[in-house]
Every structure is written in C-alpha cells, then in structure tokens.
Enzyme design. Structure first.
Site: not given
Ligand code: NAD
Length: 356
Positions: A82, A184, A186, A182
């Site tokens: 990572k 975002g 996903v 969250g």
């Molecule tokens: P992202 O940055 O697009 O979304 C994260 C969201 O969480 C944002 O909207 C942010 O505002 C929100 N957030 C942050 N702190 C918060 C809180 N305290 N309360 C509520 N919301 C909060 O990230 P993502 O790509 O959607 O990934 C989300 C999670 O899934 C992460 O932990 C990431 O490591 C994990 N993940 C993502 C993927 C992928 O394909 N993107 C794959 C495996 C794991």
C-alpha cells in the site's frame, strides 16, 4: 534529482517500508511492501491529511498487511502492499506531485503496483502512470480497468445479501433498515443498489452535499456523523474510513449484521469477539471488499473481462463458507478468514522454499 527515498526498518513480518520525499513537488509519502510471497505486491494509494508522519506510517502498515490478506483470499496471485501520500486531496494535488510519486513507484521495479484508494482519482493515477509502468486502475490504455469502486460495491452488495440470509433468514432486503456510512465512490454505489432492492436507507457523511443528494434522489434518512451508533438499524455498512468498530461503539451498535467496504473496520482484532457476543454477524472487510482489487488484478495480469466477472461472483460464496465455518467451529468470522489466509501463505512459502 530532488526525489529522496529513505529505507526504513520494516516491522517483523513486513518486507519493505520506504519514506519518499520530493520537496520541489511537495511530495511526502510512504510505500509499504508487506508480502510478495504470492506475487508482486498490489494495493492502492491513499491521499489523506495525516497530522503527523507517524500517523501516516501506522496507516500504511495496517493497510499493506490487509492487502496481503485480501489478495491471498481472492486468489489473485498477488502480494500485499500500500502507499499513502500526506496531503489534502482537495487542495494539494498537482501533476508534479503525482509524477514524482510515479518515479518513486518505478524504482520498486515491479515489486509494488499502485492504484486508487481514498482521495485518489483515475486522473491522478494517469499522472502517476506518466512515470511508471506499475500504476493500475487506469481509465485509458490496452488493459485499463478504470475505477474499481463499482466492482467493490457490487461485491459488498452480494455479501450483504449472504449475511442477511444468514441472520434474518432471507436475502430480501425490502424494508430492511441499512445505515451506509460514507457516500463516496463505493458507498454511493452501494446505497443505490440498496435503494433499488427496497431497503430503508439511512446515510451518514461529513460531506453535506452527498447526504442531501441521497435524501433527494434515494429517499434516504440522514444521520449526523456523530450519531451513527445511537441509530436503530438492521445492517451497518461502513464505507468511510477504518477503525470504526471499537469496544465502545460496538457496545452501542443495534445492527445484527455489519457488511461494508471500509478497510480495517475493527480497531483491534478483539472487537470481533464483542460483535460475536452481541450476536452481530461481522463479514470480514477484506473478504467482502475484494471486488476493486479483482478489477485491478485483471489489469496487472493483462486479463480479459471474464477474469473479473468470474472472480467477482466467487466473493459471496467465500463469505457464505466463512460464516458457516465460524458457526460450526464457534470462531469469529475474522478468525476463520485469517486462518484461511495463513494456510494459503504457509503453503506458498513452502513451495518457494522447495524451489530454492
Ligand atoms: P471515497 O473517498 O470516495 O469515500 C469516502 C467517503 O467517506 C467520503 O464521502 C467522505 O466524505 C466520507 N467520510 C469520511 N469520514 C467520514 C465520517 N467520519 N463519517 C461519515 N462519512 C465520512 O472512498 P471510497 O473509494 O468510496 O472507499 C471507501 C472505503 O472503502 C475506504 O475505507 C476504502 O479504503 C475502502 N475500499 C475502497 C475500494 C474501492 O474500490 N474504492 C476497495 C476496497 C476498499
């Protein structure tokens, strides 16, 4: 050349930890290669406003080890690693920063591949790829796999249905109260799927715009970030950051099922025991959120779309097996998953030793 790579003492069980700095480009980052026993290490790059170098170092170590587990469990022939970039993704991104990061990744010679994680977009990765062959999750190019998030969301959704069947006796999510933390890449996609399946959606995000959009277009109820654990819910889907499940938060959790995309949801392994004691089924994060890395692995291996499709559908079956074993052997689901991974790694290490 302003790029500086400082080899740090990697903790026991880790292969490499490198601090990277390029003052001119404004880059401060860590790359951690946890294990290459199963193949080159692959894992995303996170950009986050870490308060200290120590905080960033701790995060990259936890995340890299998690990738070894995830990649081994998904059977991808890849190791775990990572990277983290220290900075505010809303204000500190420049092409020069990502190109400097790309030069650093190139210097690993293919022992580590990077991709998107929190705070990093396919456009950022395209800038990284201008300097290295080891950036994946790209939008353009011969084997480009694009944003991995839709794959992650689909895998999480399928697992959530497996969990619902195990806990509620049916995988019909109609009327089931699900809190998505969250919204975002996903979380939003998962919320859409849950809405389409008739779930009663509750959403929480620090981004007011995202929750407003969910209220308007998905009819979601909005929960302030600090009040998640005071909510009544059937299912909790953590899709923000890690460490959300602690001894304290689990003591208040009303959900009977936890299934979400966030990496490292358990602040410490012993929290899994609390969940079990509360009769709350926890589906191990690194098993359910493997859809994204499966998509990325297709790019690393230069494989066609069937590679992703085949492996994506296997995630739910794997989770169902873990749930069954945990019930039979009265172990936590994370213990069952960790045992499977340990077995895979031990077998691979044995084969490697015999080959030497
Ligand atoms: P992202 O940055 O697009 O979304 C994260 C969201 O969480 C944002 O909207 C942010 O505002 C929100 N957030 C942050 N702190 C918060 C809180 N305290 N309360 C509520 N919301 C909060 O990230 P993502 O790509 O959607 O990934 C989300 C999670 O899934 C992460 O932990 C990431 O490591 C994990 N993940 C993502 C993927 C992928 O394909 N993107 C794959 C495996 C794991």
């Amino acid at each position: 050349m302003a790029l500086k790579l400082v080899e740090e003492q990697a903790p026991a069980g880790y292969e490499r930890l490198v601090y990277i700095e390029d003052e001119e480009a404004g880059l401060r980052a860590f790359v951690c290669v946890h294990s290459t026993v199963l193949g080159p290490a692959v894992g995303g790059c996170r950009m986050w406003n870490y308060a200290t170098l120590d905080e960033a170092r701790t995060d990259v170590l936890r995340l890299a080890a998690g990738m070894t587990n995830k990649n081994a469990m998904a059977g991808l022939g890849l190791g775990g690693g990572k990277s983290v970039i220290i900075g505010d993704p809303r204000s500190d991104k420049t092409e020069a920063l990502f190109r400097a990061f790309g030069r650093a990744i190139e210097s690993f010679g293919g022992s580590y591949y990077t991709a998107e994680d929190v705070g990093i977009s396919p456009e950022d990765m395209a800038n990284v790829a201008k300097e290295t062959a080891y950036a994946v999750g790209l939008d353009h190019g011969a084997h480009a796999s694009g944003d991995p998030s839709p794959f992650t969301a689909e895998g999480v959704f399928q697992c959530l249905k497996v969990g619902a069947k195990a806990v509620f006796g049916t995988d019909d999510l109609a009327g089931r109260r699900v809190l998505v933390q969250g919204l975002g890449h996903v979380g939003w996609s998962l919320a859409e799927k849950l809405h389409a399946a008739g779930a009663e959606l509750v959403v929480s995000d620090v981004n007011a715009e995202a929750v407003e959009k969910a209220r308007a277009s998905l009819g979601a109820e909005v929960c302030p970030p600090g009040e998640i654990f005071a909510q009544q819910m059937d299912v909790f889907a953590p899709c923000a950051l890690g460490g959300i499940l602690t001894h304290e938060t689990v003591a208040q959790l009303t959900a009977r099922l936890v299934c979400g995309a966030a990496n490292n949801q358990l602040l410490e392994p012993s929290v899994a025991e609390d969940l079990l004691a509360r009769d709350c089924l926890y589906l191990p994060d690194y098993v359910v959120n493997a859809g994204g890395i499966i998509s990325v692995a297709g790019e690393v291996h230069h494989a066609g779309p069937e590679y992703r499709a085949d492996r994506l559908v296997q995630i739910a079956g794997r989770v169902a097996q873990i749930v069954e074993t945990s019930r039979k052997e009265r172990k936590t689901t994370i213990q069952v998953a960790d045992d499977i991974v340990a077995d895979i790694l031990a077998k691979a290490a044995k084969v490697e030793a015999l080959a030497v």
